[in-house]
Design a protein around this motif. Structure first.
Motif, PDB file in Angstrom:
ATOM      1  N   TYR A  86     -60.647 -16.256 -18.623  1.00  0.00           N
ATOM      2  CA  TYR A  86     -61.265 -17.291 -18.119  1.00  0.00           C
ATOM      3  C   TYR A  86     -60.675 -18.721 -18.915  1.00  0.00           C
ATOM      4  CZ  TYR A  86     -63.784 -15.906 -14.128  1.00  0.00           C
ATOM      5  OH  TYR A  86     -64.143 -15.350 -12.942  1.00  0.00           O
ATOM      6  N   GLY A  87     -60.649 -18.527 -20.029  1.00  0.00           N
ATOM      7  CA  GLY A  87     -60.362 -19.655 -21.118  1.00  0.00           C
ATOM      8  C   GLY A  87     -59.018 -19.791 -20.734  1.00  0.00           C
ATOM      9  N   ALA A  88     -57.768 -19.143 -20.584  1.00  0.00           N
ATOM     10  CA  ALA A  88     -56.474 -19.383 -20.301  1.00  0.00           C
ATOM     11  C   ALA A  88     -56.415 -20.142 -18.939  1.00  0.00           C
ATOM     12  CB  ALA A  88     -55.612 -18.044 -20.136  1.00  0.00           C
TER      13      ALA A  88
ATOM     14  N   GLY B 185     -66.779 -19.693  -9.596  1.00  0.00           N
ATOM     15  CA  GLY B 185     -68.076 -18.671  -9.165  1.00  0.00           C
ATOM     16  C   GLY B 185     -67.551 -17.261  -8.758  1.00  0.00           C
ATOM     17  N   SER B 186     -67.833 -16.588  -7.774  1.00  0.00           N
ATOM     18  CA  SER B 186     -67.708 -15.195  -7.350  1.00  0.00           C
ATOM     19  C   SER B 186     -66.171 -15.164  -6.885  1.00  0.00           C
ATOM     20  CB  SER B 186     -68.486 -14.839  -6.229  1.00  0.00           C
ATOM     21  OG  SER B 186     -68.437 -15.524  -5.071  1.00  0.00           O
ATOM     22  N   ASN B 187     -65.704 -16.331  -6.554  1.00  0.00           N
ATOM     23  CA  ASN B 187     -64.057 -16.130  -6.099  1.00  0.00           C
ATOM     24  C   ASN B 187     -63.201 -16.250  -7.261  1.00  0.00           C
ATOM     25  OD1 ASN B 187     -64.815 -16.254  -3.315  1.00  0.00           O
ATOM     26  ND2 ASN B 187     -64.836 -18.524  -3.347  1.00  0.00           N
ATOM     27  N   GLY B 188     -63.724 -16.830  -8.367  1.00  0.00           N
ATOM     28  CA  GLY B 188     -62.774 -16.772  -9.601  1.00  0.00           C
ATOM     29  C   GLY B 188     -61.827 -17.840  -9.376  1.00  0.00           C
ATOM     30  N   LEU B 189     -60.797 -17.646 -10.510  1.00  0.00           N
ATOM     31  CA  LEU B 189     -59.634 -18.556 -10.248  1.00  0.00           C
ATOM     32  C   LEU B 189     -58.349 -18.197  -9.947  1.00  0.00           C
ATOM     33  CD1 LEU B 189     -60.266 -19.720 -14.162  1.00  0.00           C
ATOM     34  CD2 LEU B 189     -60.903 -21.061 -11.858  1.00  0.00           C
ATOM     35  N   THR B 190     -57.518 -19.113  -9.210  1.00  0.00           N
ATOM     36  CA  THR B 190     -56.329 -18.484  -8.467  1.00  0.00           C
ATOM     37  C   THR B 190     -55.296 -19.445  -9.088  1.00  0.00           C
ATOM     38  OG1 THR B 190     -56.881 -19.592  -6.525  1.00  0.00           O
ATOM     39  CG2 THR B 190     -57.220 -17.310  -6.665  1.00  0.00           C
ATOM     40  N   GLY B 191     -54.020 -18.873  -8.761  1.00  0.00           N
ATOM     41  CA  GLY B 191     -52.759 -19.774  -9.198  1.00  0.00           C
ATOM     42  C   GLY B 191     -52.522 -19.898 -10.420  1.00  0.00           C
ATOM     43  N   VAL B 192     -52.993 -18.975 -11.404  1.00  0.00           N
ATOM     44  CA  VAL B 192     -52.686 -19.007 -12.925  1.00  0.00           C
ATOM     45  C   VAL B 192     -51.543 -18.251 -13.255  1.00  0.00           C
ATOM     46  CG1 VAL B 192     -53.740 -18.619 -15.193  1.00  0.00           C
ATOM     47  CG2 VAL B 192     -55.348 -19.056 -13.110  1.00  0.00           C
ATOM     48  N   TRP B 193     -50.379 -18.935 -12.921  1.00  0.00           N
ATOM     49  CA  TRP B 193     -49.429 -18.166 -13.148  1.00  0.00           C
ATOM     50  C   TRP B 193     -48.414 -18.625 -14.587  1.00  0.00           C
ATOM     51  CZ3 TRP B 193     -48.724 -14.036 -10.438  1.00  0.00           C
ATOM     52  CH2 TRP B 193     -49.248 -14.006  -9.316  1.00  0.00           C
ATOM     53  N   PRO B 194     -47.620 -17.664 -15.149  1.00  0.00           N
ATOM     54  CA  PRO B 194     -47.151 -18.138 -16.287  1.00  0.00           C
ATOM     55  C   PRO B 194     -45.955 -19.283 -15.995  1.00  0.00           C
ATOM     56  CG  PRO B 194     -46.288 -15.749 -15.633  1.00  0.00           C
ATOM     57  CD  PRO B 194     -47.317 -16.312 -14.824  1.00  0.00           C
TER      58      PRO B 194
ATOM     59  N   VAL C 264     -54.525 -12.454 -17.240  1.00  0.00           N
ATOM     60  CA  VAL C 264     -54.682 -13.546 -15.962  1.00  0.00           C
ATOM     61  C   VAL C 264     -53.241 -13.829 -15.787  1.00  0.00           C
ATOM     62  CG1 VAL C 264     -55.096 -15.334 -17.805  1.00  0.00           C
ATOM     63  CG2 VAL C 264     -56.004 -15.485 -15.645  1.00  0.00           C
ATOM     64  N   PHE C 265     -52.409 -13.988 -16.539  1.00  0.00           N
ATOM     65  CA  PHE C 265     -50.930 -14.543 -16.181  1.00  0.00           C
ATOM     66  C   PHE C 265     -50.230 -13.373 -15.268  1.00  0.00           C
ATOM     67  CE2 PHE C 265     -51.989 -17.789 -19.551  1.00  0.00           C
ATOM     68  CZ  PHE C 265     -51.875 -19.035 -18.891  1.00  0.00           C
ATOM     69  N   SER C 266     -50.550 -12.292 -15.675  1.00  0.00           N
ATOM     70  CA  SER C 266     -49.684 -11.361 -15.070  1.00  0.00           C
ATOM     71  C   SER C 266     -50.333 -11.036 -13.578  1.00  0.00           C
ATOM     72  CB  SER C 266     -49.720 -10.041 -15.744  1.00  0.00           C
ATOM     73  OG  SER C 266     -51.201  -9.235 -15.528  1.00  0.00           O
ATOM     74  N   LYS C 267     -51.589 -11.572 -13.298  1.00  0.00           N
ATOM     75  CA  LYS C 267     -52.309 -11.276 -11.872  1.00  0.00           C
ATOM     76  C   LYS C 267     -52.069 -12.472 -11.176  1.00  0.00           C
ATOM     77  CE  LYS C 267     -53.396  -7.098 -12.685  1.00  0.00           C
ATOM     78  NZ  LYS C 267     -52.637  -6.044 -12.231  1.00  0.00           N
ATOM     79  N   GLY C 268     -51.961 -13.665 -12.152  1.00  0.00           N
ATOM     80  CA  GLY C 268     -52.177 -14.953 -11.248  1.00  0.00           C
ATOM     81  C   GLY C 268     -53.571 -15.457 -10.889  1.00  0.00           C
ATOM     82  N   GLY C 269     -54.465 -14.959 -11.537  1.00  0.00           N
ATOM     83  CA  GLY C 269     -55.966 -15.130 -11.306  1.00  0.00           C
ATOM     84  C   GLY C 269     -56.873 -14.183 -11.748  1.00  0.00           C
TER      85      GLY C 269
END
Lengths: 246, 643
Positions: free
Chosen positions: B389-391, B456-465, B541-546
């Motif tokens: 989550y920090g990232a 929230g429960s959906n989390g973060l998306t679009g976290v790509w390297p 997180v960066f390998s999953k994108g979220g």
């Protein structure tokens, strides 16, 4: 050894025992007859307490035969041996500190017993024990944790007597209590003996053992080095010097 | 706020306290006698509710309205009988096992019971019928108050009184209390502990089942109840004091009322900011627990416990890697580096390898505090999640460039470990396990509820390297970082700091006496473990994108424990092997069946039952057997328990 006047209550043959990887007992042989008080003597670390614990089944690793009332009990766990009528009074007392005196006695309670020949065994009730130990009678509601060492020692004995044992294993009754209590313990043992109790006690104190016992075994480094009557031991200066005096 | 509304909330709190207490009382009773922290206790609560649903439905059809009450009695008894079965079949085999294995064994039960419930009752929520005669409400200062809540308010103190009578006034109760103090002496006095334990466990399960059953008209039966109620029960028992029933009731009351107040007061306005207290409810009990554990580590009415009797066998010293192992490591590294080149033939291999590498790093970080540190954490996923989550937050909310977000992410986890570790290193054994669990629940709750920042429960998306770290480049980054971390952790273990840490584990007192600041060393180790877990989270997180809150749920922490134990806690290569085997297995089981939790639970149970002294202990046993055969010596039985 063959011409025993009464059949042996407890017969131990070739008892070995270990704490972890360290072997403590080496081929211990001993027996106790009905109505006898037998002392297991020796210095600190000779294996006296270990012998009693092994007889009670409280060591994980052991070998050898233990016959109690003619029955092989060497594979039985402690509660089974206790139910057969083997009573154990540990050296470190181990009273239940959060339970009252009366509750401590209740924990030890077992049904009345009869000897295999049908005669009544020595059966105990709390009132009878309070008579034997008047101090305890005066503090029935007191938690075990708030008693003096001597009082705890008496409670431990009384708790074991509640199981109406055929044989009492008494670990170091004179250890760590005031001289006046030592004397009370000796009187108590003599009283029990007078009522027909059988006792195997471990003891370092030669005078105490001479006072209460009929026979003695002397342990040194986990092996029996002497067996005989108390009178023989008293006469054998060499044995006493080698294994008992400090 | 109106007085009448506050009163209604406080009365609701009393009703809530009853159910909390029923579950916690059973947990506390079981722990007091058997020294086992029963993770599956929440499952008994859940089962109580499900079984009550079925028995009530069935009996109301046969007996009319009276069937409701009969069903409410039958269900807890059935759960109690099931508890007895569990004790006889499973727990009897693990009483002498290390604490950690007991916790894992009962957690495996949670998984199995959950899937069995899913199989028997299906995935839908089931709302029971209302209590005949108590379906209405009464008027309290002009407010409607459900009559059934009055019944609940009474039942907690009633059960407290009955159990107290049972313990204080019966021979059975005397024996139970004696067992909490000295089980071995109890045996020497002729008491068969086995049946005493079974009876206590059955009673505890019955109480939990009752706690669930009485919720029938208020709460729909659902599959999330087991973990939720066990979390609550842990908190109540720890706050009240392990083994103290009045303490459990006091704690249940305290927590339920504080929650009720949070809901009742709603939001407050402080320093120009609006705080929503009602949103705090998920966290508040864990905050109470953290405070109590720091101020009174044994709970409000608890007594300091003597050290655990289930001490694990002394661990053999760790050895630096030999030449053979170094060669194997090199070969594995080269093979992993070659994987992307084989993409044409094994398209899935490098994806799986990426997951395995992240798991390995997570397991290595957990092993570091558990093995050399001797601190058993049940909440290590918190630091993994903080890293992830920090990232994500640094990247999406603070819009830092990806390399910076990636670099700072482990520090976020490290900061979390710095804060929580300060509390955790003050405790040991089950208390430590529960506190770490509590902190991870706090982090989870915050993430779950702080929708504006965490999604929230959906989390973060679009976290790509970053673009220059495309597919293969990111895989190589992961490989290099994980390999470097593994080497660095090894280096730390064999540094003076590592020796101090192991000394503190083997004998805190002696370590203290030779001048090692045990708490500081442990605290530092906690932070180190947090940093590496955070790095694993960032890589994840960066390998999953979220990322979603699941990555820091209890289950993820337990995954880590299983990885470490599977590999063997006494070896430094343990977590590497364990994490690899675990990830590959989990991947294939999850794709093969819907009931993967039950399969997973079964595997853990097998692990616990077959290797009750750990895998390393098992091989040690084999070695002993071999030596015995060679020397023809007498049977070597398990070591005498250390007092």
């Amino acid at each position: 050894m063959n011409a025993l006047p009464t059949p042996a209550l407890l017969e131990v043959n070739g008892l070995d025992a270990w704490y972890g990887a360290a072997q403590i007992l080496f081929g211990v042989n001993l027996n106790v007859r009905r109505g006898e008080v037998v002392a297991l003597m020796g210095r600190n670390g000779a294996g006296k307490s270990t012998t009693l614990k092994a007889l009670m089944g409280m060591l994980d690793r052991h070998r050898g035969q233990v016959r109690f009332l003619g029955q092989d009990v060497s594979q039985q766990v402690p509660f089974q041996r206790a139910r057969l009528g083997l009573g154990f009074v540990p050296e470190d007392r181990r009273v239940f500190t959060h339970l009252s005196v009366a509750e401590n006695l209740e924990v030890g309670r077992q049904p009345e017993r009869r000897w295999p020949d049908g005669s009544a065994a020595l059966n105990w009730t709390p009132p009878a024990l309070y008579e034997l130990f008047p101090n305890l009678g005066a503090m029935q509601g007191r938690p075990g944790g708030q008693m003096s060492g001597g009082e705890q020692q008496m409670l431990t004995v009384a708790r074991t007597l509640m199981g109406n044992p055929f044989l009492i294993l008494l670990d170091e009754p004179s250890e760590g209590v005031a001289p006046v209590i030592v004397e009370q313990m000796a009187q108590m043992i003599l009283q029990l003996k007078a009522r027909g109790a059988s006792i195997l006690l471990s003891e370092q104190n030669v005078h105490f053992a001479e006072w209460v016992s009929d026979r003695a075994y002397v342990l040194e480094k986990g092996q029996i080095r002497f067996e005989g009557s108390m009178a023989e031991l008293a006469a054998d200066e060499a044995v006493r010097r080698a294994y008992l005096t400090l | 706020m109106e007085f009448s509304a506050l009163l209604a909330q406080l009365l609701n709190g009393l009703a809530e306290a009853s159910s909390l207490f029923l579950v916690a009382a059973g947990l506390s009773l079981i722990f007091g006698v058997t020294r086992i922290v029963n993770f599956a206790h929440g499952s008994f609560y859940m089962l109580g509710l499900y079984v009550a649903y079925s028995t009530v439905e069935y009996l109301v059809g046969r007996l009319g309205p009276a069937g409701f009450w009969v069903g409410l009695v039958v269900a807890p008894v059935a759960v109690g009988a099931f508890g007895a079965l569990v004790e006889i079949v499973l727990l009897r085999r693990i009483y002498k096992a290390p604490e950690l294995f007991q916790l894992l064994g009962t957690f495996a039960l949670v998984l199995v019971i959950n899937d069995a419930t899913l199989y028997l009752w299906g995935p839908e929520e089931l709302l029971g019928r209302r209590a005949p005669g108590l379906a209405g409400s009464i008027s309290l200062l002009g407010r409607q108050f459900p009559t059934y809540n009055l019944f609940l308010m009474v039942i907690g103190p009633l059960v407290l009184g009955l159990v107290w009578l049972l313990l204080a006034r019966t021979r059975w109760g005397v024996l139970v209390r004696a067992a909490t103090e000295d089980r071995q002496m109890l045996g020497a006095l002729g008491v068969n502990q086995a049946w005493l334990f079974t009876a206590v466990f059955a009673l505890g399960a019955l109480l939990a089942g009752l706690g669930g059953a009485v919720q029938l008209p208020r709460e729909p039966a659902n599959l999330a109840l087991d973990l939720r109620s066990i979390g609550d029960a842990f908190v109540v028992v720890v706050v009240g004091g392990m083994g103290s029933l009045p303490g459990a009731y006091l704690a249940a009351l305290l927590i339920a009322e504080i929650k009720a107040l949070c809901v009742g007061i709603g939001s407050v306005h402080v320093l120009g900011l609006d705080f929503s207290l009602s949103k705090l409810t998920l966290v508040v009990e864990f905050l109470v627990m953290a405070v109590v554990l720091v101020v009174r580590p044994w709970g409000l009415l608890g007594k300091p416990q003597a050290g655990s009797r289930n001490s694990a066998p002394a661990e053999a010293p760790l050895r630096p890697a030999g030449n053979g192992l170094r060669w194997v490591a090199l070969v594995v590294f080269v093979a992993l580096a070659a994987l992307p080149l084989l993409q044409t033939w094994l398209p899935y291999a490098s994806v799986l390898a990426q997951d395995v590498l992240v798991s390995v790093l997570f397991a290595v970080s957990l092993h570091f505090i558990m093995g050399p540190g001797g601190l058993h954490s049940f909440g290590h996923a918190a630091y993994f999640g903080l890293g992830a989550y920090g990232a994500g937050i640094l990247l999406k909310v603070l819009t830092l460039p990806m390399p910076l977000a990636f670099t700072f992410a482990p520090l976020v986890a490290g900061l979390g470990a710095l804060l929580f570790g300060w509390f955790c290193v003050r405790l040991s054994g089950v208390y430590l396990a529960m506190l770490t669990l509590a902190f991870s629940q706090i982090v989870w709750s915050v993430v779950f509820q702080w929708e504006a920042v965490t999604g929230g429960s959906n989390g973060l998306t679009g976290v790509w390297p970053a673009a220059w770290l495309g597919d293969t480049a990111y895989y190589y980054l992961t490989l290099v970082l994980v390999a470097a971390s593994v080497l660095l952790v090894r280096r730390i273990v064999f540094s003076p700091f590592g020796y101090a840490l192991r000394a503190a584990r083997d004998s805190a007192l002696r370590a203290d006496a030779i001048g090692i600041d045990v708490m500081r060393v442990r605290w530092a180790a906690f932070v180190v473990a947090g940093l590496f877990a955070g790095l694993a989270g960032a890589l994840f997180v960066f390998s999953k994108g979220g990322v979603s809150p699941d990555v820091m749920a209890v289950g993820k922490s337990v995954d880590g424990l299983v990885m470490v134990l599977l590999g063997g806690i006494q070896q430094l290569v343990g977590p590497l092997l364990g994490a690899s085997v675990f990830s590959v297995l989990q991947d294939s089981i999850m794709r093969a069946t819907d009931y993967w939790r039950a399969v997973f639970g079964g595997v853990i149970l097998l692990l616990v039952l077959v290797f009750p002294h750990g895998i390393a202990g098992f091989f040690q046993g084999l070695g002993n057997a071999w030596a015995r055969l060679a020397a023809r010596k007498p049977a070597l039985l398990p070591r005498e328990k250390r007092a």
